[in-house]
Scaffold this motif. Structure first.
Motif, PDB file in Angstrom:
ATOM      1  N   ASN A 119       0.937  -1.169  -0.123  1.00 40.02           N
ATOM      2  CA  ASN A 119      -0.010   0.152  -0.082  1.00 40.02           C
ATOM      3  C   ASN A 119       1.027   1.063   0.031  1.00 40.02           C
ATOM      4  O   ASN A 119       1.721   1.591   0.834  1.00 40.02           O
ATOM      5  CB  ASN A 119      -0.994   0.111   1.191  1.00 40.02           C
ATOM      6  N   PHE A 120       0.666   2.209  -1.074  1.00 39.02           N
ATOM      7  CA  PHE A 120       1.564   3.113  -1.230  1.00 39.02           C
ATOM      8  C   PHE A 120       0.506   4.393  -0.944  1.00 39.02           C
ATOM      9  O   PHE A 120       0.063   4.855  -1.858  1.00 39.02           O
ATOM     10  CB  PHE A 120       2.190   3.347  -2.331  1.00 39.02           C
ATOM     11  N   ALA A 121       0.681   4.890   0.185  1.00 35.94           N
ATOM     12  CA  ALA A 121      -0.274   5.911   0.665  1.00 35.94           C
ATOM     13  C   ALA A 121       0.721   7.219   1.146  1.00 35.94           C
ATOM     14  O   ALA A 121       1.821   6.917   1.935  1.00 35.94           O
ATOM     15  CB  ALA A 121      -1.208   5.593   1.619  1.00 35.94           C
TER      16      ALA A 121
ATOM     17  N   ASP B  79      -4.480   4.208  -1.312  1.00 39.57           N
ATOM     18  CA  ASP B  79      -3.438   3.641  -2.220  1.00 39.57           C
ATOM     19  C   ASP B  79      -3.160   4.220  -3.251  1.00 39.57           C
ATOM     20  O   ASP B  79      -4.233   4.448  -4.194  1.00 39.57           O
ATOM     21  CB  ASP B  79      -3.724   2.154  -2.227  1.00 39.57           C
ATOM     22  N   HIS B  80      -2.078   4.988  -3.653  1.00 41.22           N
ATOM     23  CA  HIS B  80      -2.029   5.736  -4.787  1.00 41.22           C
ATOM     24  C   HIS B  80      -1.459   4.692  -6.009  1.00 41.22           C
ATOM     25  O   HIS B  80      -1.037   5.287  -7.078  1.00 41.22           O
ATOM     26  CB  HIS B  80      -0.825   6.754  -4.752  1.00 41.22           C
ATOM     27  N   THR B  81      -1.416   3.477  -5.902  1.00 42.72           N
ATOM     28  CA  THR B  81      -0.929   2.483  -6.739  1.00 42.72           C
ATOM     29  C   THR B  81      -2.257   1.533  -7.344  1.00 42.72           C
ATOM     30  O   THR B  81      -2.982   1.328  -6.282  1.00 42.72           O
ATOM     31  CB  THR B  81       0.300   1.817  -6.570  1.00 42.72           C
ATOM     32  N   THR B  82      -2.112   1.114  -8.551  1.00 41.41           N
ATOM     33  CA  THR B  82      -3.195   0.182  -8.828  1.00 41.41           C
ATOM     34  C   THR B  82      -2.868  -1.135  -8.401  1.00 41.41           C
ATOM     35  O   THR B  82      -3.725  -2.072  -8.369  1.00 41.41           O
ATOM     36  CB  THR B  82      -3.565   0.364 -10.395  1.00 41.41           C
ATOM     37  N   THR B  83      -1.538  -1.476  -8.721  1.00 35.50           N
ATOM     38  CA  THR B  83      -0.838  -2.605  -8.610  1.00 35.50           C
ATOM     39  C   THR B  83       0.181  -2.439  -7.469  1.00 35.50           C
ATOM     40  O   THR B  83       1.052  -1.627  -7.819  1.00 35.50           O
ATOM     41  CB  THR B  83      -0.327  -3.146  -9.811  1.00 35.50           C
ATOM     42  N   ASP B  84       0.193  -3.272  -6.489  1.00 34.60           N
ATOM     43  CA  ASP B  84       1.251  -3.134  -5.517  1.00 34.60           C
ATOM     44  C   ASP B  84       2.744  -3.525  -6.097  1.00 34.60           C
ATOM     45  O   ASP B  84       2.568  -4.875  -6.862  1.00 34.60           O
ATOM     46  CB  ASP B  84       0.859  -3.897  -4.258  1.00 34.60           C
ATOM     47  N   LEU B  85       3.745  -2.931  -5.973  1.00 32.45           N
ATOM     48  CA  LEU B  85       4.882  -3.265  -6.520  1.00 32.45           C
ATOM     49  C   LEU B  85       5.532  -4.265  -5.625  1.00 32.45           C
ATOM     50  O   LEU B  85       5.633  -4.163  -4.272  1.00 32.45           O
ATOM     51  CB  LEU B  85       5.653  -2.269  -6.584  1.00 32.45           C
ATOM     52  N   GLU B  86       6.368  -5.137  -6.101  1.00 35.46           N
ATOM     53  CA  GLU B  86       6.933  -6.308  -5.264  1.00 35.46           C
ATOM     54  C   GLU B  86       8.418  -6.458  -6.200  1.00 35.46           C
ATOM     55  O   GLU B  86       8.449  -6.408  -7.303  1.00 35.46           O
ATOM     56  CB  GLU B  86       6.254  -7.756  -5.482  1.00 35.46           C
TER      57      GLU B  86
END
Length: 188
Positions: A1-3, A10-17
């Motif tokens: 979650n990028f907040a 959450d400012h991303t539609t897909t969480d980065l990994e």
């Protein structure tokens, strides 16, 4: 979650990994003959009745190292006399009641027993320190984080302890999930 805030949108539609590999060094142990109580002997040449001082140094990684113990097995011809000190670096602590001082309080800790058999030559040869769960909270990587144990052993007047006989001893550091060993220079 990028907040931007805790529990924010959450400012991303897909969480980065991404995969990452982290390495933490294992504890290590070293041992040295650091002194004797006789002026007429030199270096590692010792005589019957001489008190030898050994220094065991444990180097610890940051974090918690569980169930730490040190077992020192002296060769026949040597017997444990006294734990002189246990000194941790800044930021290192134990969960032992009484702290590290309680691990330098024979006969409770360390325990000193026979090694191999109950003969006079084997008396006081197996020395076991229980150090508990150790926390190293020091994050300064420019210095080693250590515990230093100084103890004394005596050269006994026993069978086989003749001039030129090499007396050695091995120390084993054990912790939950691993162990390491070292030897001191032989006393002659």
């Amino acid at each position: 979650n990028f907040a931007g805030t805790n529990d924010g949108p959450d400012h991303t539609t897909t969480d980065l990994e991404d995969d990452a590999e982290v390495s933490v060094f294992e504890p290590t142990v070293s041992k040295a003959l650091t002194g004797t109580n006789r002026d007429f002997t030199t270096g590692n040449s010792v005589t019957i009745g001489e008190i030898i001082e050994y220094t065991v140094t444990v180097k610890l990684p940051e974090g918690i190292t569980n169930n730490v113990s040190i077992t020192d097995t002296l060769d026949p011809g040597l017997a444990f006399v006294d734990c002189v000190s246990i000194s941790p670096s800044d930021g290192i602590s134990t969960d032992l009641a009484g702290g590290f001082e309680s691990a330098c309080n024979a006969p409770a800790n360390p325990t000193v027993t026979f090694s191999e058999s109950d003969t006079p030559a084997n008396q006081g040869r197996l020395v076991s320190y229980s150090l508990g769960n150790i926390t190293n909270a020091n994050t300064d990587n420019s210095i080693d984080d250590t515990i230093t144990i100084v103890y004394q052993a005596i050269v006994i007047n026993g069978p086989g302890n003749n001039p030129g006989t090499n007396l050695n001893n091995d120390v084993t550091l054990a912790w939950e999930g691993g162990s390491a060993s070292a030897s001191a220079v032989q006393a002659i």
